[in-house]
Design a protein around this motif. Structure first.
Motif, PDB file in Angstrom:
ATOM      1  N   GLN A  78      85.604 -11.006 -18.694  1.00 15.64           N
ATOM      2  CA  GLN A  78      86.773 -10.714 -17.796  1.00 15.64           C
ATOM      3  C   GLN A  78      86.559 -11.813 -16.530  1.00 15.64           C
ATOM      4  O   GLN A  78      85.245 -11.592 -15.931  1.00 15.64           O
ATOM      5  N   HIS A 129      93.923  -5.330  -2.531  1.00 20.85           N
ATOM      6  CA  HIS A 129      94.030  -4.694  -3.918  1.00 20.85           C
ATOM      7  C   HIS A 129      94.875  -3.547  -3.874  1.00 20.85           C
ATOM      8  O   HIS A 129      95.259  -3.062  -5.077  1.00 20.85           O
ATOM      9  N   GLU A 187      97.690  -3.242  -6.968  1.00 20.08           N
ATOM     10  CA  GLU A 187      98.125  -1.893  -7.244  1.00 20.08           C
ATOM     11  C   GLU A 187      99.078  -1.506  -6.126  1.00 20.08           C
ATOM     12  O   GLU A 187      98.928  -1.735  -5.120  1.00 20.08           O
ATOM     13  N   ASP A 221      97.143  -8.168 -10.443  1.00 22.87           N
ATOM     14  CA  ASP A 221      96.163  -7.124 -10.098  1.00 22.87           C
ATOM     15  C   ASP A 221      96.210  -6.290  -8.618  1.00 22.87           C
ATOM     16  O   ASP A 221      95.083  -6.041  -8.087  1.00 22.87           O
ATOM     17  N   ARG A 241     100.923  -8.024 -11.699  1.00 23.76           N
ATOM     18  CA  ARG A 241     100.428  -9.014 -12.613  1.00 23.76           C
ATOM     19  C   ARG A 241      99.307  -9.745 -12.039  1.00 23.76           C
ATOM     20  O   ARG A 241      98.640 -10.389 -12.973  1.00 23.76           O
TER      21      ARG A 241
END
Length: 736
Positions: free
Chosen positions: A616, A635, A668, A666, A664
């Motif tokens: 990842q 985030h 939220e 990441d 897309r």
């Protein structure tokens, strides 16, 4: 020091919109269809007949509760006092309409009779209004000028200039009444809402300037032809100053004396109104004195003073409107209808609130439409109300429109019996009375500095409306002002002041972070507030401001990441990158470069695919192989929709695109305080999918923030502050 009763404690679960819906069952109401509304509209029963009768004839409602012993004497005193003012204003304002003075008495009689039965206000005094009189006068002088032939209109043949002007005034009044009646029947009373107080103030100030200039010729005793159209006020002033040496000194001196006396006594009336049973009728007193002096010293022959002259005795037979005049005055009649209703409704609303009764805007339109149609048939000009005259009717104790009816009787007595006593009255006296009563409207210019300091768009509306109305004429000026006002509404909604919020330490309150010092901002969380509806005109502005607030373009980041993934795959395939035992990418051999031509640009906007990678990728860490991708500093993004009242389809598409771009990369995304109707619309329009989910919606901002801090425990410092706040929220379960 805070006392315990200044706190409140809330203990409830943390809710998302989904968990709230599961906990509290919502009642889904059965909404009426269009067919149901049509059936209800045409359903007839005794109650609807009664309500319709009371609505159409408001006199039935207030006559049933009329207190004869308590109200009748007050109405009589008020009616006599108002009638004296109405007579003088009728004579004076008829000069503004470029008509013989006696026709102003018709306007003080016929419209009042009809309004007595149909009007819903009990306190306004119906009759001539200076702004409308001037607008009528502009049509009159355009079609029947002071010099030169009149317009080529059938029906003018064989008539004197005054008779032609009366036909023009009555015809445009009839057309204005038709517009008002039609708007009332179509329930268009809401139209007055589009005329703000600022616009009306600027418009009436400009009208006061026009009125002042139009009365200078009477005060100075000059012969100046009436002009209309754009820049007519400039041309009128030019003609006045070119003849200034021919001023009639008698007219000027008499006007100055009248204005000074009326001005001083009005100040006394204002300061001593609590001690005076009724205001001193200084206009009536000065008019009587001026009539006596003019008659005794024969001002007409000795000083060549222009006087009222022959008064029409009695009432003439009704006449039909001239269709050609109506066709020629169509453009002017529309603003007359709107302005007349707006002014009357505004004054009526003030007294309705003061005396605790209800007025109906649509019925007021019907009442004024019928009043103007009826009055036009008997040669009166457009009627509305005048604030000064209505103030007299209310301040002298008037309780109902019986006072208005009695004031009309006073005008009738003057017309039928004693009008000849006013024949020696100099027109300069009427002009002086008009000018001195412009004080209130002219002083509205003092609002400009206040508006400039408090609300500059409103100040622009005032200035543009005033200047345009002065230079272009009242009809075009009103249209320009209305256009500017609508543009300011568009400007406010299209370019709202978006802001980034932060938590006020120790509370569950969130405010603009630029405005407060004692704030808490958790690392990696951005709260963005949208203070307006979202629609096709401002959705791109919203996305631009959101991008500026977060400090990066999510679409650009996504494209960079997808390019980097392609490069990583190619380097892994060629051995330029290797995966360590800890799952970290390291540079193996010399890195290879990839040109943009090797990539399909249309695939760069799709979600990043990590399925074939052995690790990842941590995009916020140092990447190998000279791969450079912009870092995402947050985030979580919380969108405060508390002020969003509606979404259209274009905004919905733009919002969904923006949400997907953040998701897309990441981030939220959470939407809080969304209106229930908007949420229902999002459901019905298939807004949600695998990426944009209902779980991102929260009922309050604090719910969303609490949830974010629970899911990102690394922000412990801010989480501790939230737990220690005065308003304690006990999270018993997440239920997400």
């Amino acid at each position: 020091m805070d006392t315990p009763d200044q706190y409140y404690v809330v203990a409830r679960p943390l809710y998302s919109e989904d968990s709230f819906k599961e906990t509290y069952e919502k009642i889904y109401r059965q909404r009426k269809t269009m067919l149901d509304h049509v059936k209800d509209y045409f359903t007839c029963d005794s109650k609807r007949v009664k309500n319709a009768a009371l609505s159409l004839l408001p006199i039935i409602g207030w006559m049933r509760i009329y207190r004869v012993k308590e109200w009748l004497l007050n109405d009589v005193v008020s009616g006599v006092s108002t009638g004296l003012v109405a007579v003088l204003q009728g004579l004076a304002f008829s000069l503004l309409a470029s008509l013989p003075p006696s026709y102003g008495l018709y306007t003080a009689f016929f419209p009042v009779i009809m309004y007595f039965f149909l009007g819903t206000s009990r306190h306004i005094s119906v009759g001539s209004f200076p702004v409308l009189s001037l607008m009528v006068g502009q049509v009159v002088t355009r079609l029947v000028p002071d010099t030169g032939p009149p317009a080529n209109i059938t029906g003018f043949e064989g008539l004197s200039r005054d008779e032609q002007r009366v036909i023009v005034a009555s015809s445009v009044t009839f057309l204005t009444g038709l517009f008002q009646l039609g708007m009332g029947l179509l329930q268009a009373g809401f139209i007055v809402l589009y005329l703000s107080d600022t616009l009306v103030s600027g418009f009436t100030t400009a009208a006061a300037v026009h009125i002042l200039v139009s009365q200078l010729k009477f005060v100075l005793g000059l012969i100046v032809p009436g002009l209309s159209g754009p820049l007519s006020i400039i041309y009128t002033l030019e003609k006045i100053f070119s003849q200034i040496t021919s001023t009639n000194i008698c007219d000027l001196v008499m006007s100055i004396v009248i204005m000074l006396a009326v001005f001083v006594v009005k100040i006394v009336n204002d300061k001593c109104k609590s001690k005076l049973p009724v205001p001193i009728p200084i206009e009536v007193i000065m008019t009587i004195i001026a009539c006596g002096v003019s008659y005794g010293f024969n001002f007409k022959k000795r000083f060549r003073v222009d006087v009222v002259g022959q008064m029409v005795k009695g009432y003439e037979s009704p006449i039909p409107p001239n269709v050609e005049v109506m066709e020629s005055s169509l453009v002017e009649a529309i603003p007359m209808a709107i302005v007349g209703f707006a002014v009357a409704f505004s004054v009526a609303k003030v007294y309705a609130v003061k005396h605790d009764y209800v007025i109906d805007g649509n019925q007021e339109l019907v009442a004024f439409g019928a009043s103007n149609i009826f009055g036009a048939s008997f040669r009166s000009f457009v009627a509305s109300t005048a604030l000064s005259r209505s103030a007299v009717q209310e301040s002298t104790g008037g309780k109902t429109q019986i006072a208005g009816l009695l004031s009309a009787m006073m005008a009738m007595i003057v017309t039928v019996a004693i009008g000849f006593l006013l024949e020696p009255l100099p027109k300069s006296v009427l002009g002086a009375l008009v000018i001195v009563n412009l004080k209130g409207m002219l002083l509205q210019v003092t609002e400009v500095p206040y508006l400039w300091r408090r609300d500059r768009p409103d100040c622009v509306v005032w200035l543009v409306t005033c200047v345009a109305s002065i230079l272009l004429g009242l009809d075009l000026g009103l249209a320009v002002g209305l256009g500017i006002e609508l543009l300011t509404v568009v400007f406010r909604t299209q370019f709202p002041r978006c802001s980034v919020l932060a938590n006020i330490s120790g509370t569950d309150l969130y405010r603009d972070r630029k405005d407060y010092i004692c704030i808490s901002e958790p690392k990696g969380v951005m709260i963005f507030r949208i203070p307006s509806p979202l629609f096709f005109a401002n959705i791109e502005f919203f996305r631009k401001k959101l991008t500026e607030a977060v400090g990066f373009s999510p679409l650009r980041v996504l494209r960079k990441r997808n390019k980097a993934l392609r490069k990583i795959r190619k380097m892994l395939k060629k051995g330029a990158l290797q995966v360590t035992k800890r799952g970290v990418l390291t540079t193996g051999s010399s890195p290879t470069e990839e040109s943009d031509s090797d990539s399909k640009m249309e695939d760069l906007d799709l979600p990043s695919d990590y399925s074939d990678l052995p690790v990842q990728v941590n995009w916020n860490s140092q990447l190998p192989g000279n791969i450079c991708v912009p870092r995402v500093p947050i985030h979580s993004l919380i969108l405060d929709f508390a002020a969003v009242s509606f979404l259209d389809m274009s905004a919905m598409k733009g919002l969904k695109t923006a949400l997907k771009e953040f998701i897309r990369v990441d981030v939220e995304v959470y939407i809080v305080s969304c209106d229930v109707d908007i949420l229902d619309k999002l459901y019905s329009c298939k807004f949600f999918d695998d990426e944009v989910r209902t779980s991102m919606f929260f009922p309050t901002l604090h719910d969303a923030m609490t949830y974010v801090l629970r899911t990102h425990p690394q922000d412990t410092s801010h989480k501790d502050q939230l737990q220690e706040q005065h308003i304690k929220t006990k999270v018993t379960s997440t239920r997400l």
